[in-house]
Design a protein around this motif. Structure first.
Motif, PDB file in Angstrom:
ATOM      1  N   HIS A 127       0.877  -1.170   0.000  1.00  0.00           N
ATOM      2  CA  HIS A 127       0.000   0.000   0.000  1.00  0.00           C
ATOM      3  C   HIS A 127       0.916   1.222   0.000  1.00  0.00           C
ATOM      4  CE1 HIS A 127      -3.890  -2.089   1.690  1.00  0.00           C
ATOM      5  NE2 HIS A 127      -3.288  -2.821   0.807  1.00  0.00           N
ATOM      6  N   ALA A 129       3.199   1.749   2.855  1.00  0.00           N
ATOM      7  CA  ALA A 129       4.198   1.597   3.918  1.00  0.00           C
ATOM      8  C   ALA A 129       5.629   1.642   3.376  1.00  0.00           C
ATOM      9  CB  ALA A 129       3.967   0.309   4.692  1.00  0.00           C
ATOM     10  N   LYS A 150       3.949   8.739   9.813  1.00  0.00           N
ATOM     11  CA  LYS A 150       2.624   8.134   9.692  1.00  0.00           C
ATOM     12  C   LYS A 150       2.391   7.631   8.264  1.00  0.00           C
ATOM     13  CE  LYS A 150      -2.239   9.068   9.908  1.00  0.00           C
ATOM     14  NZ  LYS A 150      -2.423   9.008   8.460  1.00  0.00           N
ATOM     15  N   THR A 151       1.823   6.447   8.155  1.00  0.00           N
ATOM     16  CA  THR A 151       1.529   5.874   6.843  1.00  0.00           C
ATOM     17  C   THR A 151       0.112   6.255   6.435  1.00  0.00           C
ATOM     18  OG1 THR A 151       2.901   4.013   7.485  1.00  0.00           O
ATOM     19  CG2 THR A 151       1.569   3.739   5.517  1.00  0.00           C
ATOM     20  N   GLY A 153      -3.411   6.180   4.227  1.00  0.00           N
ATOM     21  CA  GLY A 153      -4.226   5.144   3.610  1.00  0.00           C
ATOM     22  C   GLY A 153      -3.952   5.097   2.116  1.00  0.00           C
ATOM     23  N   ILE A 175     -12.292  -1.878   7.693  1.00  0.00           N
ATOM     24  CA  ILE A 175     -12.888  -2.353   8.938  1.00  0.00           C
ATOM     25  C   ILE A 175     -14.320  -2.787   8.646  1.00  0.00           C
ATOM     26  CG2 ILE A 175     -13.533  -1.737  11.285  1.00  0.00           C
ATOM     27  CD1 ILE A 175     -11.269   0.280  11.305  1.00  0.00           C
ATOM     28  N   GLY A 202      -4.126  -6.849   1.884  1.00  0.00           N
ATOM     29  CA  GLY A 202      -2.790  -6.361   2.232  1.00  0.00           C
ATOM     30  C   GLY A 202      -2.812  -5.521   3.495  1.00  0.00           C
ATOM     31  N   TYR A 203      -4.002  -5.305   4.063  1.00  0.00           N
ATOM     32  CA  TYR A 203      -4.106  -4.447   5.254  1.00  0.00           C
ATOM     33  C   TYR A 203      -3.387  -5.037   6.462  1.00  0.00           C
ATOM     34  CZ  TYR A 203      -7.429  -1.625   2.698  1.00  0.00           C
ATOM     35  OH  TYR A 203      -8.010  -0.806   1.771  1.00  0.00           O
ATOM     36  N   HIS A 205      -0.671  -6.804   6.362  1.00  0.00           N
ATOM     37  CA  HIS A 205       0.697  -7.192   6.015  1.00  0.00           C
ATOM     38  C   HIS A 205       1.633  -6.893   7.180  1.00  0.00           C
ATOM     39  CE1 HIS A 205       4.250  -8.026   3.721  1.00  0.00           C
ATOM     40  NE2 HIS A 205       4.725  -6.826   3.968  1.00  0.00           N
TER      41      HIS A 205
ATOM     42  N   SER B  98      -0.497  -2.849  11.851  1.00  0.00           N
ATOM     43  CA  SER B  98       0.254  -2.848  10.606  1.00  0.00           C
ATOM     44  C   SER B  98       0.174  -1.431  10.052  1.00  0.00           C
ATOM     45  CB  SER B  98      -0.370  -3.834   9.624  1.00  0.00           C
ATOM     46  OG  SER B  98      -1.634  -3.374   9.218  1.00  0.00           O
ATOM     47  N   LYS B  99       1.208  -1.029   9.328  1.00  0.00           N
ATOM     48  CA  LYS B  99       1.204   0.338   8.780  1.00  0.00           C
ATOM     49  C   LYS B  99       0.036   0.535   7.827  1.00  0.00           C
ATOM     50  CE  LYS B  99       5.969   1.422   9.635  1.00  0.00           C
ATOM     51  NZ  LYS B  99       7.256   1.913   9.142  1.00  0.00           N
ATOM     52  N   HIS B 100      -0.382  -0.562   7.179  1.00  0.00           N
ATOM     53  CA  HIS B 100      -1.492  -0.442   6.236  1.00  0.00           C
ATOM     54  C   HIS B 100      -2.831  -0.237   6.948  1.00  0.00           C
ATOM     55  CE1 HIS B 100       1.028  -2.710   2.992  1.00  0.00           C
ATOM     56  NE2 HIS B 100       1.470  -1.495   3.249  1.00  0.00           N
ATOM     57  N   MET B 101      -2.877  -0.496   8.252  1.00  0.00           N
ATOM     58  CA  MET B 101      -4.116  -0.299   9.006  1.00  0.00           C
ATOM     59  C   MET B 101      -4.066   0.956   9.874  1.00  0.00           C
ATOM     60  SD  MET B 101      -6.731  -2.146   8.552  1.00  0.00           S
ATOM     61  CE  MET B 101      -7.706  -1.935  10.044  1.00  0.00           C
ATOM     62  N   GLU B 102      -2.937   1.633   9.874  1.00  0.00           N
ATOM     63  CA  GLU B 102      -2.754   2.773  10.780  1.00  0.00           C
ATOM     64  C   GLU B 102      -3.844   3.829  10.585  1.00  0.00           C
ATOM     65  OE1 GLU B 102       1.131   4.469  10.402  1.00  0.00           O
ATOM     66  OE2 GLU B 102       0.811   5.900  12.038  1.00  0.00           O
ATOM     67  N   GLU B 103      -4.042   4.240   9.338  1.00  0.00           N
ATOM     68  CA  GLU B 103      -5.016   5.287   9.035  1.00  0.00           C
ATOM     69  C   GLU B 103      -6.431   4.862   9.437  1.00  0.00           C
ATOM     70  OE1 GLU B 103      -4.431   8.337   7.487  1.00  0.00           O
ATOM     71  OE2 GLU B 103      -6.585   8.829   7.587  1.00  0.00           O
ATOM     72  N   ALA B 104      -6.806   3.637   9.077  1.00  0.00           N
ATOM     73  CA  ALA B 104      -8.162   3.153   9.377  1.00  0.00           C
ATOM     74  C   ALA B 104      -8.393   3.094  10.883  1.00  0.00           C
ATOM     75  CB  ALA B 104      -8.374   1.779   8.751  1.00  0.00           C
ATOM     76  N   LEU B 105      -7.373   2.667  11.617  1.00  0.00           N
ATOM     77  CA  LEU B 105      -7.499   2.569  13.071  1.00  0.00           C
ATOM     78  C   LEU B 105      -7.692   3.952  13.692  1.00  0.00           C
ATOM     79  CD1 LEU B 105      -7.312   0.818  15.667  1.00  0.00           C
ATOM     80  CD2 LEU B 105      -4.854   1.197  15.631  1.00  0.00           C
ATOM     81  N   LEU B 106      -6.891   4.913  13.226  1.00  0.00           N
ATOM     82  CA  LEU B 106      -7.013   6.276  13.735  1.00  0.00           C
ATOM     83  C   LEU B 106      -8.395   6.850  13.454  1.00  0.00           C
ATOM     84  CD1 LEU B 106      -3.543   7.800  12.812  1.00  0.00           C
ATOM     85  CD2 LEU B 106      -4.520   7.580  15.111  1.00  0.00           C
ATOM     86  N   ARG B 107      -8.887   6.596  12.246  1.00  0.00           N
ATOM     87  CA  ARG B 107     -10.204   7.132  11.894  1.00  0.00           C
ATOM     88  C   ARG B 107     -11.303   6.509  12.748  1.00  0.00           C
ATOM     89  NH1 ARG B 107     -10.819   7.917   5.412  1.00  0.00           N
ATOM     90  NH2 ARG B 107      -8.752   8.755   5.009  1.00  0.00           N
ATOM     91  N   ALA B 108     -11.165   5.216  13.027  1.00  0.00           N
ATOM     92  CA  ALA B 108     -12.169   4.555  13.871  1.00  0.00           C
ATOM     93  C   ALA B 108     -12.162   5.188  15.259  1.00  0.00           C
ATOM     94  CB  ALA B 108     -11.883   3.059  13.974  1.00  0.00           C
ATOM     95  N   LEU B 138       3.918  -1.286  13.410  1.00  0.00           N
ATOM     96  CA  LEU B 138       4.335  -0.273  14.374  1.00  0.00           C
ATOM     97  C   LEU B 138       4.741  -0.894  15.706  1.00  0.00           C
ATOM     98  CD1 LEU B 138       1.606   2.348  13.552  1.00  0.00           C
ATOM     99  CD2 LEU B 138       4.043   2.562  13.123  1.00  0.00           C
ATOM    100  N   VAL B 144       0.137   4.404  18.527  1.00  0.00           N
ATOM    101  CA  VAL B 144      -0.755   5.344  17.832  1.00  0.00           C
ATOM    102  C   VAL B 144      -1.936   5.843  18.657  1.00  0.00           C
ATOM    103  CG1 VAL B 144      -0.382   4.985  15.377  1.00  0.00           C
ATOM    104  CG2 VAL B 144      -1.690   3.299  16.650  1.00  0.00           C
TER     105      VAL B 144
END
Lengths: 524, 173
Positions: A127, A129, A150-151, A153, A175, A202-203, A205, B98-108, B138, B144
């Motif tokens: 994605h 990262a 920060k990565t 989306g 989610i 890939g979320y 990963h 995971s870095k790929h979930m960082e944004e989604a987690l923050l938004r939640a 992370l 985070v």
């Protein structure tokens, strides 16, 4: 077809097309070919109706080995090529084996093997990262970044677009509403009907392939147990099998039996859970509560006898971690008797519900042809007439001593996938009883293990989702140089994209549950 | 229909109290009793949890599922799981982030109304567990989000999960 006829046919065909190869009878018949012949050979194999099983790369210091595993007439065939120097590039095989596409894109994102003539070469596992043209599995890519940033989306991923006045787009995830793993589903719908579904994963990963490098075999098994939490035994056995095959480690017979007991227990727990989950997704909560109850009882026994509710860390190199005594065998047999009877009663009840059958029959239809083209495995394949069960087709100890029941359906709908699970659960109950009765005596672990440096092998195990692979290469000190676990979900996820077409979007949860792919197992 | 009712009647109520689950643990006997007052006082009788997988292996999810089964029956304490973070009091986060979930987690997290709490579940949630901190992860939820409670275990058992959630509730003011 006898053992050698398929090889002769293959060799004749390769000769006819002027494909030069070096054949070796290693663990499996291995053909080393030139990279330029990579897609030609897969065309030949496609013509011979070989089943595609996996493609992966292995970074050696400055060059890359690429492997593809096929199964022809139920014999495995490993095709190998070497890419000597950058830029690494290989003709794509996903035109003839569509299921190879995501694995190829994964290999490109992590190893930098560019794909020629690929029908779809968008990023997959990557994605935001790490950057384009950076490859985590290359030696110079640091395992850990020194500074935190920060990565973002991956908002600009180029999804397929559909245009038209009545087409509406529904993005779902990463989610989801329930307590499940993250992933993104992009629907195009007309009214309620799904026109197209595209998956984006890939979320989760976690860099599993990178952090595996340098681990000792014992450490690797701990990691393998956590590649996909619901397939812990299968992944660990697979990795252990690869290391043991590579180093010629003999596993005591009792340990092999215990491994199969663990694997069947894992299969039963997951199938029972899925049966309830499928019913729950069409609003039949009774079934969900009953299976959750059975699963809980099953997992409590796991904790009591095998020290872990999900059976993690029960397999070690050369054997298993814990033995079971005669009293425990008795109580396992007793539990088997009660649970299987309870299960049968429960199935009688749900099979007596026409409204349930009405919701599940014809829903999420996966035609045999599509399942075959995608190489679907496990219950997804077997519900659409694809007869692949490693326990029977390429039997390995202790399954070679038993007749594993043939479960095959051809309707290809959610109901068939439910039915296959029911029959497989019953068959596993029987198998479990036979394994417990036939448990050999002796050691549970081989105490004299010497690992063979610079060796490599494949482990292939019949996980509850279907055929599971692990490729392992050891370095010159006997530590892990390469670990690639291939979850069966790689080949089953694309089936969900196909089978949801023309269903109503409200049936997506039940269709998804009927496939129940692993996210963690493919995101790695 | 009759067969379903028969089965339900025959099985009866199998839900266990936290006191039964942890008979050896004196603290929890007290906790079980104190909890009802706590939940009715601070959470109007029920507490809503949104579970987010931020890169777990799915092991923690299976055990979180289990606390909703008839044995543990989390709802008996007024604990229930919701689909939207906007309805949630507690964010139950599994995985190493995971870095790929960082944004989604923050938004939640941002979507949750105040007051809100965060529980990090499992060894991964604490420090990344076996995956640790690497180019893709992370290494722990506290990197985070402000974490109010950690529940250890790989994965934590349903009893440990319940104990954790109940501990947080008893501390919440």
């Amino acid at each position: 077809m006898s053992d050698n006829t398929w090889q002769q046919i293959l060799f004749t065909e390769l000769k006819r097309l002027n494909i030069t190869y070096k054949s070796q009878q290693l663990q499996y018949l291995t053909l080393s070919i030139d990279a330029t012949d990579w897609s030609k050979i897969s065309n030949v194999l496609r013509g011979l109706e070989a089943r595609f099983s996996g493609v992966w790369g292995d970074v050696l210091r400055t060059n890359i080995d690429v492997y593809a595993l096929f199964s022809l007439e139920q014999h495995y065939l490993l095709v190998k090529t070497n890419l000597p120097e950058p830029p690494f590039s290989l003709p794509s095989i996903s035109t003839c084996y569509p299921a190879a596409n995501r694995m190829e894109r994964h290999m490109r994102d992590l190893l930098g093997v560019e794909l020629q003539d690929s029908p779809d070469d968008r990023r997959w596992t990557r994605h935001q990262a790490w950057k384009d043209k950076e490859y985590p599995l290359h030696e110079n890519f640091p395992i850990k970044r020194t500074s935190y940033k920060k990565t973002d989306g991956d908002c600009k991923y180029p999804f397929f677009q559909t245009q038209g006045s009545s087409v509406c787009e529904v993005p779902v995830g990463p989610i989801h509403a329930g307590i499940i793993e993250p992933g993104h589903f992009r629907f195009q719908v007309i009214g309620e009907t799904v026109l197209n579904l595209e998956q984006r994963f890939g979320y989760t990963h976690k860099g599993i392939e990178k952090i595996a490098i340098g681990k000792t075999p014992a450490q690797l098994l701990k990691l393998a147990a956590r590649v996909s939490g619901d397939s812990s035994v299968a992944n660990t056995w697979c990795a252990a099998m690869a290391i043991e095959t590579a180093s010629n480690v003999k596993v005591p017979e009792r340990a092999i039996y215990l491994r199969a007991i663990l694997l069947e227990r894992e299969r039963i727990a997951n199938h029972i859970g899925d049966i309830g989950g499928i019913c729950n997704d069409v609003g039949f909560a009774f079934a969900h509560h009953q299976t959750a109850r059975l699963r809980e009882l099953w997992q409590r026994t796991n904790a009591q006898i095998f020290n872990h509710r999900l059976l993690m860390d029960t397999i070690v190199i050369g054997g298993v971690a814990n033995d079971i005594n005669p009293d425990q065998i008795q109580s396992l047999l007793q539990e088997l008797d009660t649970i299987s009877r309870d299960f049968d009663q429960f199935i009688d009840i749900i099979q007596d519900y026409p409204s349930l059958e009405d919701r599940l029959a014809t829903t999420g239809f996966l035609p045999h042809g599509t399942a075959k083209a995608l190489g679907c495995l496990g219950y997804v394949g077997r519900a659409s007439g694809i007869d692949v069960d490693v326990r029977r087709n390429n039997s390995y100890p202790p399954y070679d001593k038993y007749k594993v029941q043939h479960v095959l359906h051809s309707d290809g709908d959610v109901l068939s996938r439910l039915q296959v699970r029911v029959e497989e659960t019953r068959s596993s109950f029987k198998l479990l009883s036979a394994l417990l009765h036939g448990l050999a005596s002796g050691d549970i672990v081989n105490s004299k293990i010497t690992l063979l440096p610079n060796s490599q092998a494949l482990g292939i195990v019949a996980a509850w989702r279907g055929e599971m692979l692990a490729f392992i290469r050891l370095d010159d000190r006997g530590n892990i140089a390469r670990y690639y676990p291939r979850d069966p979900s790689w080949l089953n996820w694309p089936a969900l994209e196909a089978l949801i077409d023309d269903n109503i979007i409200a049936d997506f949860p039940v269709c998804n549950k009927s496939v129940n792919g692993s996210y963690s197992g493919v995101d790695l | 229909m009759f067969s379903v009712l028969k089965k339900i009647t025959k099985i009866g109520i199998i839900s266990e109290k936290i006191i039964q689950l942890t008979p050896q643990d004196e603290d929890f006997k007290q906790l079980g009793l104190a909890l009802k007052t706590q939940i009715s006082k601070h959470f109007s009788g029920s507490v809503a949890i949104r579970a987010v997988d931020s890169g777990s292996c799915n092991g923690c999810e299976l055990e979180i599922h289990a606390i909703n089964n008839a044995f543990y029956n989390a709802e008996q304490y007024g604990i229930h799981f919701v689909a939207s973070p906007r309805h949630a009091d507690i964010l139950l986060v599994t995985g190493t982030v995971s870095k790929h979930m960082e944004e989604a987690l923050l938004r939640a997290y941002q979507a949750m109304p105040d007051p809100k709490w965060v529980i990090a579940v499992g060894e991964c949630g604490i420090n990344g567990g076996i995956f640790g901190e690497n180019y893709a992860t992370l290494g722990g939820v506290s990197k985070v989000l402000p974490v109010d409670l950690h529940i250890s275990g790989c994965p934590p058992t349903p009893t440990q999960l319940l104990q954790g959630i109940l501990t947080l509730l008893s501390q919440a003011k």
